[in-house]
Design a protein around this motif. Structure first.
Motif, PDB file in Angstrom:
ATOM      1  N   GLY A 120       0.819  -1.207   0.000  1.00 15.20           N
ATOM      2  CA  GLY A 120       0.000   0.000   0.000  1.00 15.20           C
ATOM      3  C   GLY A 120       0.856   1.261   0.000  1.00 15.20           C
ATOM      4  N   GLY A 121       2.018   1.171  -0.657  1.00 14.95           N
ATOM      5  CA  GLY A 121       2.898   2.340  -0.763  1.00 14.95           C
ATOM      6  C   GLY A 121       3.785   2.549   0.461  1.00 14.95           C
ATOM      7  N   LEU A 122       3.650   1.697   1.457  1.00  9.39           N
ATOM      8  CA  LEU A 122       4.461   1.879   2.670  1.00  9.39           C
ATOM      9  C   LEU A 122       5.548   0.812   2.755  1.00  9.39           C
ATOM     10  CD1 LEU A 122       1.487   2.541   5.108  1.00  9.39           C
ATOM     11  CD2 LEU A 122       3.143   4.234   4.279  1.00  9.39           C
ATOM     12  N   ASN A 123       6.730   1.231   3.224  1.00  9.11           N
ATOM     13  CA  ASN A 123       7.844   0.285   3.356  1.00  9.11           C
ATOM     14  C   ASN A 123       7.672  -0.595   4.595  1.00  9.11           C
ATOM     15  OD1 ASN A 123       9.000   1.452   1.195  1.00  9.11           O
ATOM     16  ND2 ASN A 123      10.794   2.277   2.255  1.00  9.11           N
ATOM     17  N   VAL A 124       7.810  -1.878   4.399  1.00  8.24           N
ATOM     18  CA  VAL A 124       7.808  -2.796   5.551  1.00  8.24           C
ATOM     19  C   VAL A 124       9.132  -3.564   5.517  1.00  8.24           C
ATOM     20  CG1 VAL A 124       6.640  -4.738   6.667  1.00  8.24           C
ATOM     21  CG2 VAL A 124       5.296  -3.051   5.387  1.00  8.24           C
TER      22      VAL A 124
END
Ligand code: AMP
Length: 504
Positions: A406-410
């Motif tokens: 969702g566009g977020l870095n994990v």
């Protein structure tokens, strides 16, 4: 003294050449004197095959004392040593032989039918065989040669070895390692880890990889020390031989396996000087459990095929669980923005290294080499990490394993740490899997302790207290075993491939 690696080893040989260099687990002893005579015969044989300086000698053999002597003989003959994992199939070997075009190829006699045809087809000038018990044509041919040999002089920047990377993405690349690369690293590690001629290294690592071939062997030779040489990590043999060793080097799975053995006690290793771990992340839990059991703090270090060793926890001073320690003397380590290459402080970025340990480039791949170096000579490792205010490096994982959901870095390691801390969990691997809404979804593959029971929803509700929603796994899959390669690295690509269609 000449600049090459073997001259350096010679300068560190013990005065008493009757001293044991290597003893195998079935009792074969090779003294330093034997090392010289045996490698002399082998080097004479290699010269008789026409190996000239710079020619490659490809070797796909099981680990044995002879295979190790062949490495040293290749150095003496001025040729380039090219070891291959014995697990590679003939079709994989085809790629390496085609790429490296060796003058001679040594392989296990057990693979005669598949590999003799291949070597002929590829026009390799010489092919000899070496079995784990000295069988095959190589040692018999060497016996026909004398043991006197004048080492072929090589310069610091000449090639000593080509090691192919394990190639978890795309084609495996041949890392060109010079005499100076190997020599500088052996020298630094020998003094940093306080090796002396008194040391006895328990050597249970494979010798086609930088860890067992260079770190283990070269450091032993740099100290004029001795090795107990095991064909592989066999728990019973390791426990039997530990009382005779002073240092052990291992991948993390060696240590988890030792901790699983009731016979591995504080008394068994009270005399040991040092335990070193590397090649894959050592879980903090393993580090702590090991200290509780034995009183020894495992020393974790970080390196790779292309760079030899870059960082190490200190010999004296804090060995921090979860950290690979500060840069080794003479090595520079920095963190940079993966896209722009701009150095960053305090935050996570790509780890870059520069120093005499860093390789000269990839064989036959000048463009690829250029892409992986910055203009100022730093090598872009592809590992993500950060450095704390004391200079200790923390590895977060490979850049290619970063999940963007969702566009977020994990960062997988953060999720893995949270999962591993739950009661009943042995270990976990967190991967990104294609997802119609999120692009990638976080998926956890978890191994539970024997007898522990936990459902996916129980795990999710426990993680809700520890992780922000976007980092929490969309699915938790349970497994009996995580897929690992010989060096103990979890094969995330294999997991991604296996679960690629989970959300489709
Ligand atoms: P190889 O070229 O097979 O030695 O693999 C090198 C890679 O192994 C590095 O780029 C890291 O991703 C990983 N590695 C080596 N040592 C460590 C360590 N101590 N902790 C975490 N990862 C490591």
């Amino acid at each position: 003294m000449a600049d090459d690696l073997f001259s350096y080893f010679r300068s560190r040989f013990p005065e008493d050449m009757e001293k044991v260099f290597l003893e195998t687990s079935d009792g074969r002893i090779i003294t330093y004197g034997n090392l010289l005579t045996e490698t002399g015969r082998l080097a004479n044989l290699l010269m008789s095959l026409g190996l000239a300086p710079g020619d490659r000698l490809a070797v796909q053999a099981e680990k044995s004392a002879d295979a190790l002597l062949l490495y040293l003989a290749t150095l003496r003959a001025g040729a380039v040593y090219l070891p291959l994992n014995p697990a590679y199939t003939a079709s994989e070997v085809r790629y390496f032989l085609t790429d490296a075009a060796p003058r001679a190829f040594i392989h296990d006699p057990a693979n005669e039918s598949a590999l003799s045809a291949l070597a002929t087809e590829l026009g390799i000038a010489h092919r000899l065989t070496l079995g784990p018990d000295s069988s095959g044509t190589l040692m018999a041919a060497a016996m026909k040669h004398g043991s006197d040999f004048t080492d072929i002089a090589r310069n610091a920047d000449d090639l000593a070895a080509i090691l192919y990377t394990s190639g978890t993405t795309g084609r495996s690349k041949g890392a060109m390692l010079t005499h100076a690369n190997l020599r500088s690293n052996a020298d630094v590690l020998c003094s940093f880890w306080r090796f002396t001629a008194e040391d006895v290294l328990l050597h249970a690592l494979p010798i086609f990889h930088t860890h067992g071939l260079f770190v283990g062997t070269n450091v032993t030779l740099a100290a004029g020390a001795s090795m107990l040489f095991l064909p592989r990590f066999e728990l019973g043999d390791v426990i039997r031989l530990l009382p005779r060793a002073s240092v052990m080097m291992g991948v993390p799975t060696f240590y988890t396996r030792l901790l699983g053995a009731p016979a591995f006690t504080r008394d068994l290793v009270a005399h040991m000087r040092l335990f070193v771990s590397g090649s894959a992340p050592l879980l903090s839990q393993t580090h702590t459990e090991f200290t509780e059991r034995t009183g020894h703090a495992i020393l974790e270090r970080y390196g790779m095929t292309e760079t030899n060793m870059n960082t190490s926890n200190p010999y004296d001073g804090a060995r921090i669980p979860g950290s690979v320690g500060p840069a080794l003397p003479g090595v520079e380590v920095r963190i940079a923005n993966p896209e722009t290459g701009k150095p960053i402080r305090g935050d996570v970025g790509v780890i870059e290294v520069r120093g005499p340990n860093v390789f000269g480039g990839y064989w036959n791949m000048p463009e690829r080499t250029a892409e992986e170096f910055r203009a100022d000579g730093f090598f872009i490792t592809g590992d993500l990490g950060h450095i704390d205010e004391r200079g200790y490096v923390y590895i977060i994982g490979r850049a290619k394993d970063l999940i963007i959901s969702g566009g977020l870095n994990v960062y997988p390691v953060e999720v893995e740490d949270a999962i591993n801390a739950l009661p009943g969990v042995t270990e976990s691997a967190v991967i990104g899997v294609p997802h119609p809404d999120f692009g990638e979804a976080v998926v956890a593959v978890v191994k539970l302790n024997a007898g522990a029971g936990m459902t996916e929803s129980q795990m999710n509700s426990q993680l809700a207290e520890r992780l922000a929603g976007f980092k929490r796994p969309k699915r938790v899959l349970f497994t009996d075993e995580l897929p690992r390669n010989t060096m103990g690295k979890v094969q995330k690509k294999a997991l991604r491939d296996l679960h690629a269609r989970l959300f489709s």
